[in-house]
Design a protein around this motif. Sequence first.
Motif, mmCIF file in Angstrom:
data_model
loop_
_atom_site.group_PDB
_atom_site.id
_atom_site.type_symbol
_atom_site.label_atom_id
_atom_site.label_comp_id
_atom_site.label_asym_id
_atom_site.label_seq_id
_atom_site.Cartn_x
_atom_site.Cartn_y
_atom_site.Cartn_z
ATOM 1 N N GLU A 42 0.819 -1.117 0.105
ATOM 2 C CA GLU A 42 0.122 0.193 0.199
ATOM 3 C C GLU A 42 0.786 1.299 -0.015
ATOM 4 O O GLU A 42 0.750 2.271 -0.865
ATOM 5 C CB GLU A 42 -0.787 -0.091 1.176
ATOM 6 C CG GLU A 42 -2.249 0.191 0.953
ATOM 7 C CD GLU A 42 -3.104 -0.013 2.215
ATOM 8 O OE1 GLU A 42 -4.064 0.955 2.351
ATOM 9 O OE2 GLU A 42 -3.184 -0.958 2.783
ATOM 10 N N GLU A 46 3.768 3.333 -3.566
ATOM 11 C CA GLU A 46 3.936 4.849 -3.608
ATOM 12 C C GLU A 46 5.314 5.571 -3.114
ATOM 13 O O GLU A 46 5.775 6.326 -3.792
ATOM 14 C CB GLU A 46 2.656 5.549 -2.720
ATOM 15 C CG GLU A 46 1.362 5.092 -3.479
ATOM 16 C CD GLU A 46 1.102 5.657 -4.856
ATOM 17 O OE1 GLU A 46 1.895 6.351 -5.546
ATOM 18 O OE2 GLU A 46 0.083 5.657 -5.287
ATOM 19 N N ARG A 111 -2.981 9.832 -8.321
ATOM 20 C CA ARG A 111 -2.867 8.395 -8.551
ATOM 21 C C ARG A 111 -3.826 7.691 -7.433
ATOM 22 O O ARG A 111 -4.351 6.962 -7.655
ATOM 23 C CB ARG A 111 -1.576 7.994 -8.389
ATOM 24 C CG ARG A 111 -1.122 7.290 -9.758
ATOM 25 C CD ARG A 111 0.323 6.821 -9.863
ATOM 26 N NE ARG A 111 0.880 6.832 -8.262
ATOM 27 C CZ ARG A 111 2.231 7.687 -8.327
ATOM 28 N NH1 ARG A 111 2.710 8.183 -9.353
ATOM 29 N NH2 ARG A 111 2.988 7.638 -7.296
ATOM 30 N N SER A 112 -3.522 8.077 -6.293
ATOM 31 C CA SER A 112 -3.860 7.231 -5.100
ATOM 32 C C SER A 112 -4.878 8.056 -4.230
ATOM 33 O O SER A 112 -5.554 7.335 -2.996
ATOM 34 C CB SER A 112 -2.888 6.349 -4.272
ATOM 35 O OG SER A 112 -2.282 5.762 -5.379
#
Length: 326
Positions: A42, A46, A111-112
């Motif tokens: 997770e 990143e 992105r997230s």
Amino acid sequence: MTSSAVPPPVTAVMEAASGWLPSRLAEVERRLAEVAAGHGPELGEEAEATLTAGGKRLRPLLVLICAGADADERAVRAAVAVELVHMATLVHDDVLDGAPVRRGRPTVFARSGRDAAISVGDLLFSRAFAELAVDGGEPEVAELSSASVALALGELAQRRDAYDTSIDEARYLHRCSLKTARLFESACRIGRSASGLPGTEELAGFGREIGLAFQLLDDVLDVTGPVERTGKARGTDLLDGTVTLPLILALPREPQLEEADLRGLDEAEAERLCDLIAATGSLDEVRERARAAIARAKQALEGEAFSDEERRLLGLIADGVVERYS
Ligand code: IPE
Ligand code: IPE
Ligand code: MG
Ligand code: MG
């Protein structure tokens, strides 16, 4: 890392330095990769993506040069810590600015999402301080903590000032000193004080001045682009409500800027305002202020605390800040 694998202005410094600097920067890269890895799918992906997207590594270079050729592992750790704080603040900055692109790629935020970006920034911050938690590392921790507080205050001030076209140059410069110049100063301070060499205060002044020039020119570049050079669209400061010096100086000269509603801009309108700002001539004035800061930075190195090599390498960094942006 080979000198060809790093971006300018780093390349010029690497070419001018004797072997110790490239090999130490390579150690920093290795350590950054280690630190970013191993945090699970997770957050880890990143964090790694943020790291591998590149970056000029200006702040770690400053740490290493200020620490000198005879520095030990502590200088490498300090350089890693400063770059991690820088990365953390960029990831958080992109949340605050709602920024879609950084270093030519979608931001963690884009992105997230916001939650992931906040957590990735937190992760990078915490790893930075862990890096300094070695015997005798307390002064570095205190210094980097103080710079991080300044950064947070600068970012808060910038958000508070958003869309406010009445802010003046002094207020803008204060924000720059908190959000950008302070970390450049810290990079120089931390590098030097760990080395035991003289000249820490002069180097702190050098760092502050090139940091100020850096932010001034970043704000010019936001108006001029081009996108290939900045890795982000023109007018992103206008789009997120950040009132910078190019606009502050242009406002009284262009009624269409005074009348514009910054809150309702789309990308095309932001580009049009960028053209209006450029047409007032304010960009050259901002560039001139940046050049003056670079000149002050170089003056700070005139004392006898510094070797010719130090003066040469730091001078190249100072020139690189201007060249990259002019
Ligand atoms: C970007 O800093 C943030 C500002 C202070 C304007 P850099 O331009 O040094 O960022 P990277 O690390 O090279 O991407
Ligand atoms: C600099 O401000 C960011 C930090 C110092 C954290 P900007 O918002 O101008 O930086 P960019 O343009 O997003 O890189
Ligand atoms: Mg930003
Ligand atoms: Mg900017």
